[in-house]
Design a protein around this motif. Sequence first.
Motif, PDB file in Angstrom:
ATOM      1  N   ASP A 170       0.764  -1.312  -0.141  1.00  0.00           N
ATOM      2  CA  ASP A 170      -0.001   0.013   0.036  1.00  0.00           C
ATOM      3  C   ASP A 170       0.924   1.340  -0.071  1.00  0.00           C
ATOM      4  OD1 ASP A 170      -2.251  -1.767   0.094  1.00  0.00           O
ATOM      5  OD2 ASP A 170      -2.377  -1.732   2.271  1.00  0.00           O
ATOM      6  N   PHE A 171       2.120   1.002   0.181  1.00  0.00           N
ATOM      7  CA  PHE A 171       2.895   2.250   0.033  1.00  0.00           C
ATOM      8  C   PHE A 171       3.104   2.826  -1.248  1.00  0.00           C
ATOM      9  CE2 PHE A 171       4.909   0.299   3.929  1.00  0.00           C
ATOM     10  CZ  PHE A 171       4.629   1.548   4.706  1.00  0.00           C
ATOM     11  N   GLY A 172       2.572   3.949  -1.688  1.00  0.00           N
ATOM     12  CA  GLY A 172       2.421   4.297  -3.063  1.00  0.00           C
ATOM     13  C   GLY A 172       2.985   5.876  -3.200  1.00  0.00           C
ATOM     14  N   VAL A 173       3.499   6.409  -2.181  1.00  0.00           N
ATOM     15  CA  VAL A 173       3.997   8.017  -2.453  1.00  0.00           C
ATOM     16  C   VAL A 173       5.322   7.682  -3.457  1.00  0.00           C
ATOM     17  CG1 VAL A 173       4.730   9.821  -1.359  1.00  0.00           C
ATOM     18  CG2 VAL A 173       2.617   8.616  -0.286  1.00  0.00           C
ATOM     19  N   ASP A 174       5.392   8.925  -4.290  1.00  0.00           N
ATOM     20  CA  ASP A 174       6.419   8.901  -4.911  1.00  0.00           C
ATOM     21  C   ASP A 174       7.845   9.516  -3.834  1.00  0.00           C
ATOM     22  OD1 ASP A 174       8.733   9.536  -6.837  1.00  0.00           O
ATOM     23  OD2 ASP A 174       7.685  11.264  -7.526  1.00  0.00           O
ATOM     24  N   MET A 175       8.491   8.479  -3.473  1.00  0.00           N
ATOM     25  CA  MET A 175       9.463   9.030  -2.300  1.00  0.00           C
ATOM     26  C   MET A 175      10.410   9.631  -2.812  1.00  0.00           C
ATOM     27  SD  MET A 175       7.834   8.201   0.323  1.00  0.00           S
ATOM     28  CE  MET A 175       9.249   8.874   1.128  1.00  0.00           C
ATOM     29  N   PRO A 176      11.192   9.651  -4.006  1.00  0.00           N
ATOM     30  CA  PRO A 176      12.453  10.545  -4.481  1.00  0.00           C
ATOM     31  C   PRO A 176      11.604  12.086  -4.528  1.00  0.00           C
ATOM     32  CG  PRO A 176      12.146   8.345  -5.685  1.00  0.00           C
ATOM     33  CD  PRO A 176      10.992   8.277  -5.001  1.00  0.00           C
ATOM     34  N   GLY A 177      10.634  12.313  -5.137  1.00  0.00           N
ATOM     35  CA  GLY A 177      10.202  13.528  -5.323  1.00  0.00           C
ATOM     36  C   GLY A 177       9.818  14.141  -4.046  1.00  0.00           C
ATOM     37  N   LEU A 178       9.264  13.380  -3.118  1.00  0.00           N
ATOM     38  CA  LEU A 178       8.854  13.808  -1.579  1.00  0.00           C
ATOM     39  C   LEU A 178      10.203  14.178  -0.833  1.00  0.00           C
ATOM     40  CD1 LEU A 178       7.097  14.546   0.462  1.00  0.00           C
ATOM     41  CD2 LEU A 178       7.242  12.084   1.298  1.00  0.00           C
ATOM     42  N   LEU A 179      11.347  13.288  -1.157  1.00  0.00           N
ATOM     43  CA  LEU A 179      12.529  13.502  -0.406  1.00  0.00           C
ATOM     44  C   LEU A 179      13.226  14.842  -0.852  1.00  0.00           C
ATOM     45  CD1 LEU A 179      13.993   9.962  -0.042  1.00  0.00           C
ATOM     46  CD2 LEU A 179      12.701  11.328   1.845  1.00  0.00           C
ATOM     47  N   VAL A 180      12.977  15.026  -1.943  1.00  0.00           N
ATOM     48  CA  VAL A 180      13.675  16.343  -2.663  1.00  0.00           C
ATOM     49  C   VAL A 180      12.877  17.524  -2.032  1.00  0.00           C
ATOM     50  CG1 VAL A 180      13.848  17.748  -4.948  1.00  0.00           C
ATOM     51  CG2 VAL A 180      14.520  14.974  -4.906  1.00  0.00           C
ATOM     52  N   GLU A 181      11.659  17.469  -2.261  1.00  0.00           N
ATOM     53  CA  GLU A 181      10.818  18.637  -1.417  1.00  0.00           C
ATOM     54  C   GLU A 181      11.185  18.942  -0.032  1.00  0.00           C
ATOM     55  OE1 GLU A 181       9.135  20.793  -3.184  1.00  0.00           O
ATOM     56  OE2 GLU A 181       9.211  19.687  -5.095  1.00  0.00           O
ATOM     57  N   LEU A 182      11.427  17.569   0.570  1.00  0.00           N
ATOM     58  CA  LEU A 182      11.803  17.835   2.313  1.00  0.00           C
ATOM     59  C   LEU A 182      13.059  18.664   2.403  1.00  0.00           C
ATOM     60  CD1 LEU A 182      10.427  14.610   3.738  1.00  0.00           C
ATOM     61  CD2 LEU A 182       9.456  16.919   4.356  1.00  0.00           C
ATOM     62  N   GLY A 186      11.468  21.792   3.237  1.00  0.00           N
ATOM     63  CA  GLY A 186      11.190  21.277   4.481  1.00  0.00           C
ATOM     64  C   GLY A 186      11.322  22.132   5.833  1.00  0.00           C
ATOM     65  N   GLU A 187      10.390  22.344   6.547  1.00  0.00           N
ATOM     66  CA  GLU A 187      10.325  23.186   7.847  1.00  0.00           C
ATOM     67  C   GLU A 187       9.841  22.286   8.948  1.00  0.00           C
ATOM     68  OE1 GLU A 187       9.002  27.308   9.786  1.00  0.00           O
ATOM     69  OE2 GLU A 187       8.401  26.927   7.524  1.00  0.00           O
ATOM     70  N   LYS A 188      10.661  22.017   9.821  1.00  0.00           N
ATOM     71  CA  LYS A 188      10.153  21.284  11.025  1.00  0.00           C
ATOM     72  C   LYS A 188       9.469  21.965  11.903  1.00  0.00           C
ATOM     73  CE  LYS A 188      12.075  18.025  14.541  1.00  0.00           C
ATOM     74  NZ  LYS A 188      13.108  17.536  15.132  1.00  0.00           N
ATOM     75  N   SER A 198       7.098  17.678   9.522  1.00  0.00           N
ATOM     76  CA  SER A 198       7.430  18.878   8.956  1.00  0.00           C
ATOM     77  C   SER A 198       6.589  19.260   8.029  1.00  0.00           C
ATOM     78  CB  SER A 198       9.031  18.592   8.405  1.00  0.00           C
ATOM     79  OG  SER A 198       9.962  18.026   9.160  1.00  0.00           O
ATOM     80  N   THR A 199       6.789  20.512   7.405  1.00  0.00           N
ATOM     81  CA  THR A 199       5.747  20.970   6.279  1.00  0.00           C
ATOM     82  C   THR A 199       6.621  21.089   4.966  1.00  0.00           C
ATOM     83  OG1 THR A 199       6.298  23.305   6.791  1.00  0.00           O
ATOM     84  CG2 THR A 199       4.446  22.320   7.803  1.00  0.00           C
ATOM     85  N   THR A 200       6.181  20.972   3.881  1.00  0.00           N
ATOM     86  CA  THR A 200       6.677  20.980   2.736  1.00  0.00           C
ATOM     87  C   THR A 200       5.737  21.111   1.605  1.00  0.00           C
ATOM     88  OG1 THR A 200       8.374  20.038   1.183  1.00  0.00           O
ATOM     89  CG2 THR A 200       7.048  18.638   2.222  1.00  0.00           C
ATOM     90  N   MET A 201       6.294  21.429   0.293  1.00  0.00           N
ATOM     91  CA  MET A 201       5.607  21.624  -0.769  1.00  0.00           C
ATOM     92  C   MET A 201       5.606  19.887  -1.521  1.00  0.00           C
ATOM     93  SD  MET A 201       4.157  24.400  -0.812  1.00  0.00           S
ATOM     94  CE  MET A 201       3.607  24.431  -2.537  1.00  0.00           C
ATOM     95  N   ARG A 206       0.912  22.726  -0.015  1.00  0.00           N
ATOM     96  CA  ARG A 206       1.589  22.849   1.197  1.00  0.00           C
ATOM     97  C   ARG A 206       0.992  21.383   1.902  1.00  0.00           C
ATOM     98  NH1 ARG A 206       6.328  25.267   2.066  1.00  0.00           N
ATOM     99  NH2 ARG A 206       6.690  25.429   4.408  1.00  0.00           N
ATOM    100  N   VAL A 207       1.819  20.565   2.454  1.00  0.00           N
ATOM    101  CA  VAL A 207       1.365  19.299   3.291  1.00  0.00           C
ATOM    102  C   VAL A 207       2.287  19.319   4.475  1.00  0.00           C
ATOM    103  CG1 VAL A 207       0.460  18.249   1.084  1.00  0.00           C
ATOM    104  CG2 VAL A 207       3.107  17.888   1.956  1.00  0.00           C
ATOM    105  N   ALA A 208       1.695  18.325   5.345  1.00  0.00           N
ATOM    106  CA  ALA A 208       2.471  17.852   6.581  1.00  0.00           C
ATOM    107  C   ALA A 208       3.165  16.659   6.263  1.00  0.00           C
ATOM    108  CB  ALA A 208       1.650  18.147   7.956  1.00  0.00           C
TER     109      ALA A 208
END
Length: 454
Positions: A170-182, A186-188, A198-201, A206-208
Amino acid sequence: IQVVETESGLQVLEIQEPFAPEEASPDDAPDQEGPGEGQEAVPGEPPAGGDAMPDAGAANAAGGVGGGAATAAEDVVQVITSPEEESVMESPPVAAVQPAKEQPTAPKPATAVASPPQYRRASTGKKPPPKKKKPQGWLVTNPRLRQFSLDVAHRTPRLPRPVKKWRDADFGVDMPGLLVELSTHGEKIGSGNFGSVSTTMYQGKRVAVKVQAIPDIYGEEEWAGEILDNLVSELSLMRACENHPFCVQFLGAGRVDNEVFFVMGLAEMGDLRGVLEEEDCPGYPQLVRIVRDSVAGLAHLHELKMMHRDFKTPNVLVTADLRGKLCDFGFTISGECEARLATCAGTEEFMAPEMENGDDFALPADVFSVGITMCEVATKRRPGSKRFLYRSPRRMYAFEPEAKSVYNNLCRGCPKRLVQIAEACCRFVDTERLLATEAVDEMNKLCADMGIQV
């Protein structure tokens, strides 16, 4: 019977009465020499010159050598007194010789014992191969750890049937793109015992993002299995409530090695406790509606037969339009499974008396926490701070003795009806409390009386 060896053979002496020699000390023994010529041996006494009477075993053995003459004789036989035989009698019989006593020897001087030589393997000039380090967490690259995944969690049934269990697929998030955004935006904004937020785009909004490490059950961490079960319960329930308006918005989750990333909707105002402690705190019409929204989210969990176990103001998020959303499902568990009684989870100041006393508890324990949350909103004071709402163990952690202090500290503009609903939620007997759905109905009536549209 005494046997004496002479030149002509063995002479047997037979005594009419049994003779039991007594061991005499050297001081008591008389200084006598052997019998002279013409003297006779006295019956019952050992011959002179002999040290001791031979023992029975030696006499029997000697008698066997000399034949059966000893058994046939009945009278006392005279001792031969010839000079040649006298010398023989003066010497102790062969069979009667006793073992010499061990003489004490002087201790030998201590000598140093040489230690055995230490042998070492000759050096070959090559360094030994490095030891394999134990992998930290459940790395997916380790074949042994890959077999143990989130799919085999839940050693005890923790999820009811309406909630589908979360699995690795069930893990389906695009992790490479998310890690780049973080890493770039990213702001803790918070951290806890099990992770950080943390918050990031991400995907243009804007998401948490909550980051939590998967515990290593092969290590020495005592509660690793419990933490893993809580993690799977949180993922499963967030997905089941992703479309509910008063639960935190769930956008998906991803995994990198031994870390899980939750992607959630962002609540711009933070949590309810932070809003209450601000100088420009919203008015009570908005605060009552926020509480009503969070209770509606809890009622949805109860419809799924799930307990929250940690309902409190820090776990109620406030959006920009001043609506409440229930969050932090890390302690959620089925309200009907036996595993809920194995551990006591939650915050002490908001905990129901049955949980504090170690008794059986179920869904009404969450409603008690709702009542304490209403009291904090009505007074803007933290439970337990400066002994406010301190529930004594002597009174079985009951709320009723502290209800008066809530009315005394009521903030201006807060309706007393809110405290009355809190009292109905905090009754000592759990069966007498309001249900979560009934609490929502009472809050709806209060909002209508205050002219608030829900």
